[in-house]
Design a protein around this motif. Structure first.
Motif, PDB file in Angstrom:
ATOM      1  N   THR A 435       0.852  -1.198   0.000  1.00 49.67           N
ATOM      2  CA  THR A 435       0.000   0.000   0.000  1.00 49.67           C
ATOM      3  C   THR A 435       0.875   1.229   0.000  1.00 49.67           C
ATOM      4  N   TYR A 632       2.214  -3.334   8.209  1.00 51.19           N
ATOM      5  CA  TYR A 632       2.174  -4.290   9.312  1.00 51.19           C
ATOM      6  C   TYR A 632       3.289  -3.931  10.305  1.00 51.19           C
ATOM      7  N   PRO A 674      -8.896 -11.831  14.713  1.00 46.68           N
ATOM      8  CA  PRO A 674      -9.540 -11.379  13.472  1.00 46.68           C
ATOM      9  C   PRO A 674      -8.586 -11.503  12.287  1.00 46.68           C
ATOM     10  N   VAL A 675      -9.159 -11.933  11.151  1.00 46.57           N
ATOM     11  CA  VAL A 675      -8.356 -12.192   9.952  1.00 46.57           C
ATOM     12  C   VAL A 675      -7.677 -10.932   9.453  1.00 46.57           C
ATOM     13  N   GLU A 676      -8.349  -9.762   9.618  1.00 46.12           N
ATOM     14  CA  GLU A 676      -7.763  -8.520   9.103  1.00 46.12           C
ATOM     15  C   GLU A 676      -6.552  -8.069   9.914  1.00 46.12           C
ATOM     16  N   GLU A 677      -6.291  -8.711  11.055  1.00 43.67           N
ATOM     17  CA  GLU A 677      -5.177  -8.310  11.913  1.00 43.67           C
ATOM     18  C   GLU A 677      -3.863  -8.991  11.528  1.00 43.67           C
ATOM     19  N   TYR A 678      -3.879  -9.923  10.594  1.00 47.80           N
ATOM     20  CA  TYR A 678      -2.646 -10.600  10.223  1.00 47.80           C
ATOM     21  C   TYR A 678      -2.732 -11.083   8.789  1.00 47.80           C
ATOM     22  N   SER A 679      -1.537 -11.343   8.216  1.00 44.67           N
ATOM     23  CA  SER A 679      -1.445 -11.920   6.870  1.00 44.67           C
ATOM     24  C   SER A 679      -0.290 -12.916   6.870  1.00 44.67           C
ATOM     25  N   ARG A 688      -0.666  -6.760  11.954  1.00 41.25           N
ATOM     26  CA  ARG A 688      -0.911  -5.370  11.605  1.00 41.25           C
ATOM     27  C   ARG A 688      -0.781  -4.449  12.811  1.00 41.25           C
ATOM     28  N   ASN A 689      -1.430  -4.767  13.921  1.00 38.56           N
ATOM     29  CA  ASN A 689      -1.532  -3.848  15.055  1.00 38.56           C
ATOM     30  C   ASN A 689      -0.691  -4.337  16.221  1.00 38.56           C
ATOM     31  N   THR A 692      -2.409  -6.520  18.919  1.00 36.07           N
ATOM     32  CA  THR A 692      -2.554  -7.959  18.699  1.00 36.07           C
ATOM     33  C   THR A 692      -1.348  -8.715  19.241  1.00 36.07           C
TER      34      THR A 692
END
Length: 1078
Positions: A435, A632, A674-679, A688-689, A692
């Motif tokens: 991004t 991230y 939550p899925v949006e918190e990691y990749s 990401r945060n 977490t």
């Protein structure tokens, strides 16, 4: 058994937050608070991703030991707590294993610890790379180049006692195994204006003070220097001495380092001669002198300094003197010579000093490069270490601060570009969506300074080259015309100022909005410092020097190679150097160390939040964190992630059998994150945060506590059972031992009773037998006594008729004869030793032998003394004669005498014939030396003492200087009339001279010696031998001494001394000299 390796993590036992990327919330206040918290707990290193923040502790910490080096060797970057060794190891392993050239960029303001950080990086790399004789030599040369460059390029400033006043970039070259082959050093912008002028509270370059403090007297004399700093105008006196800095020891370190790096002896001497010449240039002063045509010219006040400079450098004095008084300008085929006024002459002198020193520094760098460069032609891996000045904002900012801040703008630009590039490459490598990140791009500021058409440096060069009158004010006017609309430029007349005429800005100033903040620059001196002109006459004079090094520093002075083209300006040279540096850095993998100074007092345990906040802003650290965590905030390889958190999931605990990524997926799915918190990347998990991550840490901490409780429960049960079984076995053993003990005790008691009964019976029987034996013995003795008396009576009765009238006399004489015989036989067996000091003698057996006993004792003592004297050599006889003479002179008269009895009289205490130091003194004396001793000669004026060599020959008494050996006084023995001394326990004595003699012109001598008794005795004997007259020895606690025309009373008094048991002498008035004897 092999020692188990214990691995920790950056997140374990964390004080504050070890990586600022995990700081939540991220604000300037929390950033500073986290740094302060870690600083207070001696954690001076903190990460921003792969960037290391280093806070200067201003004290030694035990975190750089060889054990620490081994701890960080071959470890993952985030495996241990933040440390500069972790970054050094990461860079070295990337270079060695992945064949990637590295560079380590160390930035920060003066006093933040950049130089120390670069030393730590180099020492770590030297410690972990290969071993071997050649490799160790290369490492030693690379490390020892630092003391040399620091001596010539560092100085004490108000912010730092060892501030680097130049930028340094070192490329360390390695072979394919990772062993160092050599290095190349580049230097940037030496602050040569410091040579001629230093701000208040600061010093000139270290080497000047080290040379004057640490050089030997012979070297200083050779360089025509004096040790006193105040003799030199170029040295500031208010900060000449720095607490905790030993300039003399540092000078020895620098000389040793130059030898290790490879400087020949003649090269080191040539360098010191140039340094001495620079120092003495500052002492040349000028005076005005008017010519007939009305023009002012300058003349040198004192030509002695100029003469010494010319002797040092091999320059013709007339040539150098003319170069300071005239300037020759050449244009095509014409030469015009003009006189220099006093101001221009001082400018020429300072310009020569600055150019001479800066060119010497560049020569030193090149000479070091020749020694440390790689000797092989094979392909090399390179690690660069950049130690360059940080962003500078002072009260008065001039040309030096302008180009330093320009360099920092370029470094910030490449830092942002490379950081973003590294982030983007990792995202692409891990197949994570990238991004776009918004950030401030300082390219517009760099363009304002370096643009070839409208840049400030270009306009400054244009103004310097413009014909006509060029001043700093005309340069500022041009800036106002060209840069007035630029949003990052402000001046009093610019359109970006708050009003049409901005009165908040002083005259002759302009302001630039740098990435680190606004900086106000004084234009005064910009043109001169950019021109950096050295008159051609001075260059040619330097080229004509007989000094090979100085001649090589000024190649433009060669008349056969005259170049009428104007030399490049300082700004353009620095701009080209920075461009080359940036191009070099872009080809390497960057590693960053951001150094922060916690306070301006250079004191430990002080953290100034305002000062740290200012540095955080201009270093752009917050922006760095935001760029790092824009996508991230945390990423970690699957294996260590699973190893750290596997106890949180029943499926992964205690051991996961499948791939690490699958285990991490199962773990995160069961924890319902939550899925949006990691990749999931190819080899790493991206979080990401920071919240977490901290949630995972809290869960892990709670789980570890539960596991610890379980382990404790099982352990305690096992321990109690083991203790019970042990107690049971112990009870059985104790009972068995007790029964055995009770039976043994009973047996011993029975045995003792039987022994007592037996002893009583045996005693009764023995006493009975003893009584019977005693009775029998008494009976036998009684019978014997009766028989003896009876026999005696019978004999006396039989021989009575034979006795006559003289029988008693004969019996008496016989008795006396037998007594005498027994006396002499006993005396023979109890005779004492032959030592004369043995006072033992057999006791007298009878009173009538008293007189004979005493006479025998006297005769025996005289006989053994003769036997003892017969063993003496002639030399020993002479010594004992002197001792006997001393006894007659001083016994019971001088309190010092008893302590001298056991000391042998040596005479020659200095060994003049053997010591080469006194060769000159030995050659000056033809006679035999009887005494050679160091005495203290008492000053007639104030009573203080001076060391002198006291020599006594057959005919003369001589005094010589202890250091040079030069004879100060010579007195014939015939002129010595008397020796006076006190009766107390001191070494003072006076030698009285014959009035009217040549030696007595200054008066009598008063000395103090540790061998007074020996000296007085030998002087007495020698005088008696030569003059046939006895020397008068006066022993009195008060006597008169002739000092020139006055008679002074020397009085000895009792007193307690501050300096122990040493007598002291003090002049009370014109007629009294008092000696206090403890």
């Amino acid at each position: 058994m092999a020692k188990m390796e214990v691995k920790t993590s950056l997140l374990d036992n964390m004080i504050g937050v070890g990586d600022m990327v995990l700081l939540d919330p991220l604000t300037e206040e929390t950033f500073i608070h986290n740094l302060k918290k870690r600083f207070d707990h001696n954690e001076i290193y903190t990460y921003i991703g792969s960037v290391v923040i280093s806070v200067n502790p201003y004290r030694s910490l035990p975190i750089y030991s060889p054990e620490k080096v081994e701890d960080y060797r071959n470890r993952n970057f985030y495996e241990l707590s933040p440390h500069i060794f972790a970054l050094s190891d990461e860079a070295y392993r990337s270079l060695r294993d992945q064949d990637k050239d590295q560079c380590i960029l160390i930035t920060g303001e003066s006093g933040a610890g950049k130089t120390e950080a670069s030393k730590l990086v180099m020492s770590y790399v030297a410690a972990v790379c290969g071993k071997g004789a050649e490799v160790n030599q290369v490492k030693e040369q690379l490390l020892q180049s630092n003391p040399v460059l620091e001596a010539f390029g560092n100085a004490k400033t108000v912010r730092n006692d060892n501030s680097s006043r130049f930028g340094k970039y070192m490329d360390i070259e390695f072979d394919f195994k990772g062993d160092p082959l050599g290095g190349v050093i580049s230097n940037y912008l030496l602050e040569k204006s410091r040579v001629v002028k230093q701000p208040r509270g600061e010093r000139n370059f270290h080497v000047f003070y080290q040379l004057l403090s640490g050089a030997s007297e012979e070297l200083l004399e050779k360089l025509k220097l004096e040790r006193d700093f105040s003799r030199y105008n170029y040295l500031s006196l208010d900060s000449a001495k720095v607490n905790g800095v030993d300039d003399a020891a540092n000078f020895r370190t620098v000389r040793n380092a130059m030898q290790i790096v490879g400087f020949m002896d003649h090269e080191a001497e040539a360098v010191l001669e140039v340094v001495a010449a620079v120092l003495k240039l500052g002492n040349i002063e000028f005076k005005p002198e008017s010519r007939v045509n009305g023009l002012d010219e300058s003349k040198i006040k004192d030509k002695n300094e100029l003469k010494e400079i010319c002797e040092l450098t091999g320059i013709d004095q007339a040539v150098l003197e003319r170069a300071f008084s005239f300037r020759t300008v050449e244009a095509k085929q014409e030469k015009v010579s003009t006189t220099l006024n006093v101001a221009q002459a001082y400018y020429a002198r300072d310009a020569l000093a600055k150019n001479l020193y800066s060119r010497l520094f560049s020569w030193l760098v090149n000479r070091i490069n020749e020694s440390i460069k790689a000797q092989t032609k094979v392909r090399k891996k390179v690690m660069g270490v950049l130690d360059i000045y940080g962003f500078e904002i002072f009260e008065d900012n001039s040309f030096e601060q302008f180009i330093i801040n320009y360099c920092n703008e370029k470094l910030q630009q490449i830092f942002i570009e490379l950081t973003l590039k590294e982030e983007q490459e990792e995202y692409i490598r891990e197949d994570i969506e990238w991004t776009h990140i918004d950030y401030f791009n300082n390219a517009i500021i760099c363009d304002l300074i370096e643009n070839n058409t409208n840049g400030i440096l270009a306009m400054l060069d244009e103004e310097c080259l413009r014909p006509g009158t060029v001043t700093d004010d005309t340069f500022l006017e041009k800036l106002n015309q060209v840069c007035a609309t630029h949003q990052h430029f402000e001046s009093r007349m610019s359109r970006c100022s708050r009003f049409l005429n901005d009165t908040s800005l002083p005259h002759s100033c302009f302001r630039i909005q740098h990435y680190a903040g606004k900086v106000l620059y004084q234009v005064e001196g910009f043109v001169d410092k950019n021109n950096d002109l050295l008159y051609r006459d001075l260059s040619q004079a330097m080229w004509r020097a007989g000094h090979a090094l100085i001649q090589s520093l000024f190649p433009e002075g060669n008349p056969t190679k005259i170049n009428l083209k104007r030399p490049p300006t300082a700004g353009s040279q620095f701009k080209a150097s920075v461009a080359t540096l940036m191009k070099n850095l872009q080809t390497k993998n960057p590693n960053y160390i951001r150094c922060i100074k916690p306070n301006d007092k250079k004191a430990a345990h002080i953290f100034s939040e305002a000062l740290v906040c200012h540095q955080i802003r201009y270093l752009g650290l917050l922006e760095n964190v935001r760029v790092r965590r824009a996508g991230y905030a945390f990423r970690q390889a699957y294996e260590p992630c699973l190893e750290r958190y596997k106890m949180l999931c029943t499926q992964t605990w205690p051991r996961w059998r499948g791939p690490a990524r699958a285990g991490v997926e199962v773990l995160f799915r069961e924890l319902e994150i939550p899925v949006e918190e990691y990749s999931f990347g190819r080899s790493k998990i991206f979080i990401r945060n920071p919240r977490t991550l901290f949630k995972l840490e809290d869960l892990r901490k709670q789980r570890l506590e539960d596991l610890a409780t379980l382990i404790q429960k099982i352990y305690r049960g096992w321990k109690r059972r083991t203790h019970f079984l042990l107690m049971r076995r112990s009870q059985i053993v104790v009972a068995a031992w007790f029964r055995r003990y009770a039976q043994q005790k009973r047996y011993q008691q029975t045995k003792r009773s039987a022994l007592v009964i037996q002893s009583y019976i045996r005693g009764w029987k023995a006493r009975k037998i003893l009584r019977e034996l005693k009775h029998q013995k008494r009976c036998e003795e009684a019978a014997t006594t009766i028989a003896a008396y009876w026999h005696g009576t019978q004999v006396r009765r039989e021989y009575r008729k034979f006795f006559r009238a003289n029988a008693g006399k004969k019996i008496y004489e016989f008795t006396i004869q037998r007594i005498m015989q027994k006396y002499f036989l006993d005396m023979k067996s109890t005779m004492p030793s032959l030592s004369p000091v043995d006072k033992n003698w057999p006791p007298r057996p009878y009173l009538f032998l008293d007189s004979a006993h005493k006479e025998l004792k006297r005769i025996f003592h005289l006989w053994r003394c003769k036997k003892y004297r017969d063993q003496f050599t002639d030399q020993q006889k002479l010594i004992y004669e002197e001792k006997l003479e001393a006894s007659e002179l001083f016994k019971d008269k001088k309190a010092l005498y008893p302590s001298s009895v056991g000391q042998p009289f040596q005479g020659a205490y200095l060994e003049i014939n053997k010591n080469p130091k006194y060769k000159k003194l030995k050659d000056a004396i033809d006679e035999k030396i009887i005494i050679a001793e160091v005495v203290n000669k008492i000053n007639r004026a104030n009573g203080k003492s001076t060391s002198r060599i006291f020599l006594l020959t057959n005919n003369n008494l001589l005094l010589a200087d202890q250091k040079s050996g030069q004879i100060k006084s010579e007195v014939p023995l015939v002129d010595v009339t008397k020796v006076s001394m006190s009766s107390q326990n001191d070494g003072f004595f006076a030698i009285h001279l014959k009035e009217g003699s040549e030696a007595a012109s200054k008066g009598d001598f008063l000395f103090s010696s540790d061998h007074l008794i020996e000296m007085a005795t030998k002087l007495y004997r020698t005088t008696l031998s030569q003059t046939r007259q006895k020397l008068n020895i006066e022993i009195s606690d008060e006597f008169l001494v002739q000092f020139r025309q006055d008679k002074v009373c020397v009085k000895f008094v009792q007193g307690s001394q501050k300096n122990g048991s040493v007598p002291t002498c003090k002049r009370k008035n014109n007629r009294l000299l008092e000696v206090a004897v403890p």
